[in-house]
Design a protein around this motif. Structure first.
Motif, PDB file in Angstrom:
ATOM      1  N   LEU A 191     -16.277  20.979 -36.114  1.00 33.69           N
ATOM      2  CA  LEU A 191     -17.166  21.930 -36.438  1.00 33.69           C
ATOM      3  C   LEU A 191     -18.750  21.379 -36.720  1.00 33.69           C
ATOM      4  CD1 LEU A 191     -15.536  23.786 -39.075  1.00 33.69           C
ATOM      5  CD2 LEU A 191     -15.829  24.670 -36.805  1.00 33.69           C
ATOM      6  N   ALA A 192     -18.816  20.030 -37.485  1.00 39.28           N
ATOM      7  CA  ALA A 192     -20.079  19.466 -37.464  1.00 39.28           C
ATOM      8  C   ALA A 192     -20.576  19.179 -36.184  1.00 39.28           C
ATOM      9  CB  ALA A 192     -19.861  18.226 -38.386  1.00 39.28           C
ATOM     10  N   LEU A 193     -19.761  18.783 -35.275  1.00 37.67           N
ATOM     11  CA  LEU A 193     -20.451  18.408 -33.914  1.00 37.67           C
ATOM     12  C   LEU A 193     -20.782  19.751 -33.448  1.00 37.67           C
ATOM     13  CD1 LEU A 193     -20.642  16.153 -31.608  1.00 37.67           C
ATOM     14  CD2 LEU A 193     -18.547  16.880 -30.812  1.00 37.67           C
ATOM     15  N   ALA A 194     -20.213  20.736 -33.440  1.00 34.70           N
ATOM     16  CA  ALA A 194     -20.518  22.189 -32.814  1.00 34.70           C
ATOM     17  C   ALA A 194     -22.034  22.366 -33.431  1.00 34.70           C
ATOM     18  CB  ALA A 194     -19.704  23.097 -33.114  1.00 34.70           C
ATOM     19  N   ALA A 195     -22.112  22.205 -34.700  1.00 33.34           N
ATOM     20  CA  ALA A 195     -23.519  22.692 -35.678  1.00 33.34           C
ATOM     21  C   ALA A 195     -24.649  21.667 -34.934  1.00 33.34           C
ATOM     22  CB  ALA A 195     -23.156  22.330 -37.248  1.00 33.34           C
ATOM     23  N   LEU A 196     -24.251  20.318 -34.750  1.00 35.16           N
ATOM     24  CA  LEU A 196     -25.245  19.566 -34.401  1.00 35.16           C
ATOM     25  C   LEU A 196     -25.921  19.715 -32.827  1.00 35.16           C
ATOM     26  CD1 LEU A 196     -26.492  16.946 -35.355  1.00 35.16           C
ATOM     27  CD2 LEU A 196     -24.706  15.647 -34.115  1.00 35.16           C
TER      28      LEU A 196
END
Length: 197
Positions: A191-196
């Protein structure tokens, strides 16, 4: 509303930035809250104690390490965002969610798990910077609604994180890997990677 050529209008820059900020807040809240339901089971997994009264004691360290890291660095990350930009601090926070969540999921010892959670909080200033960034993204008339969206997305992440952590803890991600928290932490890192991106 369609443009002259019949295509839907593209989101304007502040709207896209606000949406990206909300996704970052959601990913951050999931990262922070996903261990809530399984921290006591990690204590048992690490073999720290068999005493039921002590399980909560050690589990509390796992849960509070993230916020201790945030408390130690919030002021400095705020200064960094003032000097080098808010986006940089949000990107650092998301990278910390990716790296240290995976390390937390793979942690072979209680000390390693604590260090990963502490470091994830230490490099994570997303919530404070998000609130400071808000007036730069929306007009004064839009700020109450935007602040509600920030609080709402943080709350949604704090609901989704424990739900995912509780559902996915103990499910094997890779055969032969003794890391019961790896699946929920991998999902949070994703999820953090997608937000990045």
């Amino acid at each position: 509303m369609a443009e002259a050529g019949g295509a839907a209008p593209a989101l304007d820059r502040p709207c896209r930035a606000m949406f990206a900020l909300l996704i970052a807040l959601f990913a951050n809240a999931v990262a922070m809250a996903s261990p809530f339901p399984f921290a006591p089971f990690l204590v048992l997994h690490y073999g720290l104690t068999d005493d039921r009264a002590e399980i909560g004691y050690y589990g509390g360290f796992i849960l509070s390490a993230f916020m201790l890291g945030r408390a130690m660095s919030s002021y400095h990350l705020g200064l960094l965002s003032d000097k080098h930009g808010r986006v940089l601090v949000i990107e650092i926070g998301l990278l910390s969610c990716i790296i240290f969540q995976l390390l937390f999921g793979l942690a072979p010892t209680f000390g390693a798990a604590l260090a990963a959670r502490l470091l994830m909080g230490l490099f994570n200033g997303i919530i404070g910077v998000a609130k400071a960034m808000l007036p730069e993204l929306v007009t004064a008339a839009q700020q109450p609604r935007a602040m509600s969206a920030i609080s709402g997305m943080w709350g949604l992440g704090n609901v989704a994180g424990p739900a995912l952590g509780g559902l996915l803890y103990g499910a094997p991600l890779f055969a032969g890997v003794d890391a019961p928290a790896l699946l929920p932490t991998s999902l949070g890192a994703g999820l953090a990677l997608a937000a990045l991106g």
